[in-house]
Design an enzyme around this catalytic site. Sequence first.
Site, short mmCIF file in Angstrom:
data_model
loop_
_atom_site.label_atom_id
_atom_site.label_comp_id
_atom_site.label_asym_id
_atom_site.label_seq_id
_atom_site.Cartn_x
_atom_site.Cartn_y
_atom_site.Cartn_z
NE ARG A 1 -1.97 -6.29 2.19
CZ ARG A 1 -1.87 -5.10 1.59
NH1 ARG A 1 -2.28 -4.95 0.34
NH2 ARG A 1 -1.35 -4.09 2.24
CE1 TYR B 1 -2.78 0.96 -6.61
CE2 TYR B 1 -2.90 2.46 -4.75
CZ TYR B 1 -2.58 2.22 -6.06
OH TYR B 1 -2.04 3.22 -6.85
CB ALA C 1 -0.13 -5.87 -3.32
CG HIS C 2 -0.29 0.95 -1.89
ND1 HIS C 2 -0.03 1.28 -0.57
CD2 HIS C 2 0.01 2.04 -2.63
CE1 HIS C 2 0.41 2.53 -0.53
NE2 HIS C 2 0.45 3.01 -1.76
N PRO C 3 1.51 -1.52 -0.07
CG PRO C 3 3.45 -0.42 0.64
CD PRO C 3 2.64 -0.73 -0.59
#
Length: 368
Positions: A282, A232, A225-227
């Site tokens: 998120r 994403y 996962a994108h931080p």
Amino acid sequence: MAYQPLKGLTVVAIEQAVAAPFTTSRLADAGANVIKIERPEGDFARGYDDVANGQSSYFVWLNRGKTSVTLDLASDEGREELERLLDGADVLVQNLKRGALGKLGFSFERLAQKWPRLITCSITGYGEVGPMADRKAYDLLIQAESGLCSITGGPEDAARVGISIVDIATGATAHAAILEALIARGMTGRGAQISVSMFDVMADWLTVPLLNHEGGKSPRRLGMAHPSIAPYSVFTCRDGKPILISVQSDREWRKLADVFLGRPELGSDPRFATNVARVTNRAEIDSLVADGFARRTVEEASTALLKADVAFASVSDMQRLSQHPHLRRITVETPNGPVSYPAPAAVISGEQQSYGPVPALNRMVVKA
């Protein structure tokens, strides 16, 4: 005729392992005459593995198109031969331990004085000065020391990036610096002395996570996962197959909400309308997106994502890469026969590119 923009240039490479050989392999691909100086027992990367027709995958990948010369640089005869080679050289690349070249009689000052047009590029772990300058450094050590491992992997454990990313990035940085120096020499007639440290390269590449940390938002390990962007991440389809999606803009989120999720109102929902809001929420947004994948097969999800114009990818392994429709290959001759592997990325329109053979170890040692 093969595309060889560096034809006529001679590169002397006192190199081993990955970083420096990456640099000089790209110079050789462009037509430079690369003379690889190996120790009497050879570059130790020759023994890293034996999967490429009984030869090292690293060595076969990074040493095509070079000439191997075995020198004992501890001997007078070996140093005299190096002197002779430098008389005809345009570039010297070396990744010996810091100070080793100077102890052999080839200090930076002497190199600049005797060969003023020579471009020298030294690759080290931590640079020429500083408290750790004398430390040995290898790829994973710099991954750990720089903090790269701390942001790689899943929530439970830090991890190594799955390739020698520090070495490769350092080699690419050195390659670019050498090309810049060659352009400058064409205008000024003067050579240059370049120093590239593996630590500096990784610190540069880690600018974004470092600035996030210094801005009060230290990055967390999130696996795939994108931080700092959401959604994403990887989601699982009804048939158990994974898809990775990337929503890069608010417009793309609105399209995903409307076309893929069938809930256009989520596109303007204040909890999700901006990327900052989506990252803050998120868990909730990932749950909504996961529901959209759970009711579709991978084929159905792919069709819907294409319709929504949302970027996505399969989660491949090396087996799938080996059969990927976009994988371009070259075949290189080696001492044990031809080996096929991925082609260099740059494609020059209208030009034919060719790649030289991988050299055997030259056992004609120049020594006392």
